[in-house]
Motif scaffolding. Sequence first.
Motif, mmCIF file in Angstrom:
data_model
loop_
_atom_site.group_PDB
_atom_site.id
_atom_site.type_symbol
_atom_site.label_atom_id
_atom_site.label_comp_id
_atom_site.label_asym_id
_atom_site.label_seq_id
_atom_site.Cartn_x
_atom_site.Cartn_y
_atom_site.Cartn_z
ATOM 1 N N VAL A 23 0.854 -1.185 0.000
ATOM 2 C CA VAL A 23 0.000 0.000 0.000
ATOM 3 C C VAL A 23 0.889 1.234 0.000
ATOM 4 O O VAL A 23 2.101 1.157 0.249
ATOM 5 C CB VAL A 23 -0.936 0.033 1.230
ATOM 6 C CG1 VAL A 23 -1.872 -1.160 1.238
ATOM 7 C CG2 VAL A 23 -0.132 0.108 2.517
ATOM 8 N N VAL A 24 0.278 2.395 -0.255
ATOM 9 C CA VAL A 24 0.982 3.676 -0.181
ATOM 10 C C VAL A 24 0.403 4.451 0.994
ATOM 11 O O VAL A 24 -0.814 4.627 1.088
ATOM 12 C CB VAL A 24 0.805 4.479 -1.484
ATOM 13 C CG1 VAL A 24 1.447 5.859 -1.352
ATOM 14 C CG2 VAL A 24 1.409 3.722 -2.656
ATOM 15 N N ALA A 25 1.268 4.871 1.903
ATOM 16 C CA ALA A 25 0.816 5.544 3.124
ATOM 17 C C ALA A 25 1.851 6.571 3.558
ATOM 18 O O ALA A 25 3.012 6.545 3.124
ATOM 19 C CB ALA A 25 0.562 4.543 4.239
ATOM 20 N N CYS A 26 1.435 7.486 4.421
ATOM 21 C CA CYS A 26 2.332 8.500 4.965
ATOM 22 C C CYS A 26 3.316 7.832 5.928
ATOM 23 O O CYS A 26 2.912 7.067 6.810
ATOM 24 C CB CYS A 26 1.533 9.581 5.683
ATOM 25 S SG CYS A 26 2.560 10.871 6.436
ATOM 26 N N CYS A 27 4.601 8.129 5.788
ATOM 27 C CA CYS A 27 5.602 7.495 6.643
ATOM 28 C C CYS A 27 5.543 8.035 8.065
ATOM 29 O O CYS A 27 6.060 7.414 8.999
ATOM 30 C CB CYS A 27 7.002 7.697 6.066
ATOM 31 S SG CYS A 27 7.556 9.408 6.003
ATOM 32 N N ARG A 28 4.921 9.192 8.279
ATOM 33 C CA ARG A 28 4.843 9.789 9.620
ATOM 34 C C ARG A 28 3.631 9.302 10.392
ATOM 35 O O ARG A 28 3.713 9.028 11.594
ATOM 36 C CB ARG A 28 4.816 11.320 9.517
ATOM 37 C CG ARG A 28 6.100 11.942 9.017
ATOM 38 C CD ARG A 28 5.988 13.454 8.899
ATOM 39 N NE ARG A 28 5.096 13.862 7.813
ATOM 40 C CZ ARG A 28 3.864 14.292 7.962
ATOM 41 N NH1 ARG A 28 3.327 14.366 9.175
ATOM 42 N NH2 ARG A 28 3.131 14.651 6.928
ATOM 43 N N ALA A 37 -6.208 5.854 -0.910
ATOM 44 C CA ALA A 37 -6.944 5.255 0.207
ATOM 45 C C ALA A 37 -7.676 4.001 -0.280
ATOM 46 O O ALA A 37 -8.419 4.046 -1.271
ATOM 47 C CB ALA A 37 -7.928 6.255 0.789
ATOM 48 N N GLY A 38 -7.445 2.878 0.405
ATOM 49 C CA GLY A 38 -8.136 1.645 0.063
ATOM 50 C C GLY A 38 -7.530 0.855 -1.085
ATOM 51 O O GLY A 38 -7.981 -0.258 -1.366
ATOM 52 N N LEU A 39 -6.504 1.392 -1.742
ATOM 53 C CA LEU A 39 -5.894 0.694 -2.880
ATOM 54 C C LEU A 39 -4.736 -0.191 -2.417
ATOM 55 O O LEU A 39 -3.956 0.180 -1.547
ATOM 56 C CB LEU A 39 -5.384 1.694 -3.918
ATOM 57 C CG LEU A 39 -6.425 2.583 -4.600
ATOM 58 C CD1 LEU A 39 -5.764 3.441 -5.675
ATOM 59 C CD2 LEU A 39 -7.554 1.749 -5.211
ATOM 60 N N ARG A 40 -4.615 -1.368 -3.026
ATOM 61 C CA ARG A 40 -3.527 -2.296 -2.777
ATOM 62 C C ARG A 40 -2.816 -2.604 -4.090
ATOM 63 O O ARG A 40 -3.423 -2.512 -5.163
ATOM 64 C CB ARG A 40 -4.058 -3.602 -2.160
ATOM 65 C CG ARG A 40 -4.615 -3.445 -0.763
ATOM 66 C CD ARG A 40 -5.224 -4.754 -0.291
ATOM 67 N NE ARG A 40 -5.628 -4.675 1.101
ATOM 68 C CZ ARG A 40 -4.849 -5.000 2.125
ATOM 69 N NH1 ARG A 40 -3.620 -5.439 1.898
ATOM 70 N NH2 ARG A 40 -5.275 -4.895 3.358
ATOM 71 N N PHE A 41 -1.551 -3.037 -3.972
ATOM 72 C CA PHE A 41 -0.764 -3.291 -5.167
ATOM 73 C C PHE A 41 -0.028 -4.618 -5.020
ATOM 74 O O PHE A 41 0.420 -4.979 -3.931
ATOM 75 C CB PHE A 41 0.210 -2.132 -5.411
ATOM 76 C CG PHE A 41 -0.492 -0.802 -5.462
ATOM 77 C CD1 PHE A 41 -1.094 -0.352 -6.620
ATOM 78 C CD2 PHE A 41 -0.610 -0.029 -4.306
ATOM 79 C CE1 PHE A 41 -1.788 0.849 -6.642
ATOM 80 C CE2 PHE A 41 -1.295 1.176 -4.319
ATOM 81 C CZ PHE A 41 -1.889 1.618 -5.496
ATOM 82 N N ALA A 42 0.077 -5.340 -6.143
ATOM 83 C CA ALA A 42 0.577 -6.714 -6.092
ATOM 84 C C ALA A 42 2.055 -6.800 -5.760
ATOM 85 O O ALA A 42 2.498 -7.781 -5.160
ATOM 86 C CB ALA A 42 0.306 -7.398 -7.431
ATOM 87 N N ASP A 72 3.936 12.603 3.504
ATOM 88 C CA ASP A 72 5.179 12.014 3.005
ATOM 89 C C ASP A 72 4.865 10.579 2.604
ATOM 90 O O ASP A 72 4.932 9.647 3.427
ATOM 91 C CB ASP A 72 6.271 12.044 4.075
ATOM 92 C CG ASP A 72 6.652 13.466 4.460
ATOM 93 O OD1 ASP A 72 6.631 14.327 3.568
ATOM 94 O OD2 ASP A 72 6.960 13.706 5.633
ATOM 95 N N LEU A 73 4.501 10.390 1.336
ATOM 96 C CA LEU A 73 3.999 9.097 0.881
ATOM 97 C C LEU A 73 5.126 8.137 0.541
ATOM 98 O O LEU A 73 6.039 8.463 -0.217
ATOM 99 C CB LEU A 73 3.086 9.289 -0.336
ATOM 100 C CG LEU A 73 1.817 10.118 -0.087
ATOM 101 C CD1 LEU A 73 1.027 10.272 -1.377
ATOM 102 C CD2 LEU A 73 0.952 9.464 0.994
ATOM 103 N N VAL A 74 5.063 6.943 1.121
ATOM 104 C CA VAL A 74 6.036 5.885 0.860
ATOM 105 C C VAL A 74 5.286 4.569 0.722
ATOM 106 O O VAL A 74 4.104 4.460 1.054
ATOM 107 C CB VAL A 74 7.086 5.767 1.987
ATOM 108 C CG1 VAL A 74 7.921 7.047 2.089
ATOM 109 C CG2 VAL A 74 6.414 5.461 3.317
ATOM 110 N N VAL A 75 6.003 3.553 0.252
ATOM 111 C CA VAL A 75 5.416 2.222 0.071
ATOM 112 C C VAL A 75 5.555 1.425 1.359
ATOM 113 O O VAL A 75 6.618 1.404 1.983
ATOM 114 C CB VAL A 75 6.111 1.488 -1.089
ATOM 115 C CG1 VAL A 75 5.632 0.039 -1.169
ATOM 116 C CG2 VAL A 75 5.846 2.209 -2.404
ATOM 117 N N HIS A 76 4.469 0.767 1.761
ATOM 118 C CA HIS A 76 4.469 -0.114 2.928
ATOM 119 C C HIS A 76 4.038 -1.507 2.492
ATOM 120 O O HIS A 76 3.115 -1.653 1.696
ATOM 121 C CB HIS A 76 3.468 0.366 3.990
ATOM 122 C CG HIS A 76 3.802 1.686 4.597
ATOM 123 N ND1 HIS A 76 4.479 1.803 5.782
ATOM 124 C CD2 HIS A 76 3.547 2.947 4.174
ATOM 125 C CE1 HIS A 76 4.627 3.089 6.090
ATOM 126 N NE2 HIS A 76 4.070 3.789 5.132
#
Length: 254
Positions: A23-28, A37-42, A72-76
């Motif tokens: 997912v993509v989320a704020c690192c803070r 929001a709500g999107l997932r990636f393979a 601050d968007l990063v990959v989780h």
Amino acid sequence: MGTDLASMRERLEELATDDGAFVVACCRTGERPFPVAGLRFADRENAVRAADLARNYRSTLAQYDPRTPRYDLVVHETADGLPAADAPSRADACHDVVGAVFEALSAAGHRDAERAVLDGYFAAAEATTDVDDLSVVLLRCAATALEDHLDDADLAAVLRDAAARSDVTPADATPRQALAAVAGAGLATGVSATTDGWAFEPAVRADGAAVTLPVAVAVLSVRPDADVAFGASEERVELRLTGGPRGLATAPLQ
């Protein structure tokens, strides 16, 4: 600008999957803002592309509305809960963890800690009638008693023994899957990968601290060699497999 935003939204939808682990989320803050929001990636590659698109989207939006919140968007990599059919119930998970801890305390001869768990539980149980709530009360009392009566070295030894006795997590699971089992039981939320471990929001608290006990037992059950360390950052708890033992029962929230 509207056309550009729509194009980026369409590209994000194309990259997304229903059950991806990234997912993509704020690192803070861990927040996943619009439009991710709500999107997932393979895989991580597609998630990185999505993060770039989301940054461009929000930057474009900010040109129109300067009050647009900054992230601050990063990959989780996520470790969300297991499907309901595979996850233990909250009560079962609590009883499994605390039962394993009792066995380990008894084997190590820590009678004062055993008695403290029971005394705290019996006192709290008088005001609690819901079975689900009682199981959480038991978990909370166990975590508090362990912190009060054992030093870090003794606590680590007891929890390694308890982890070998626990059935919350399959023995062949990974640490991420162990966290997923705890999350699936409703004992942790918002689990996400960090650069050196994982972070989550505590579902159970005791005197202003996060109860980390079920996560510690679950992770040690699959990585008994780990020096597990917990630390709190605002309202989230950070978990690392090195630097411990620290915070194995509770972690004070800042």
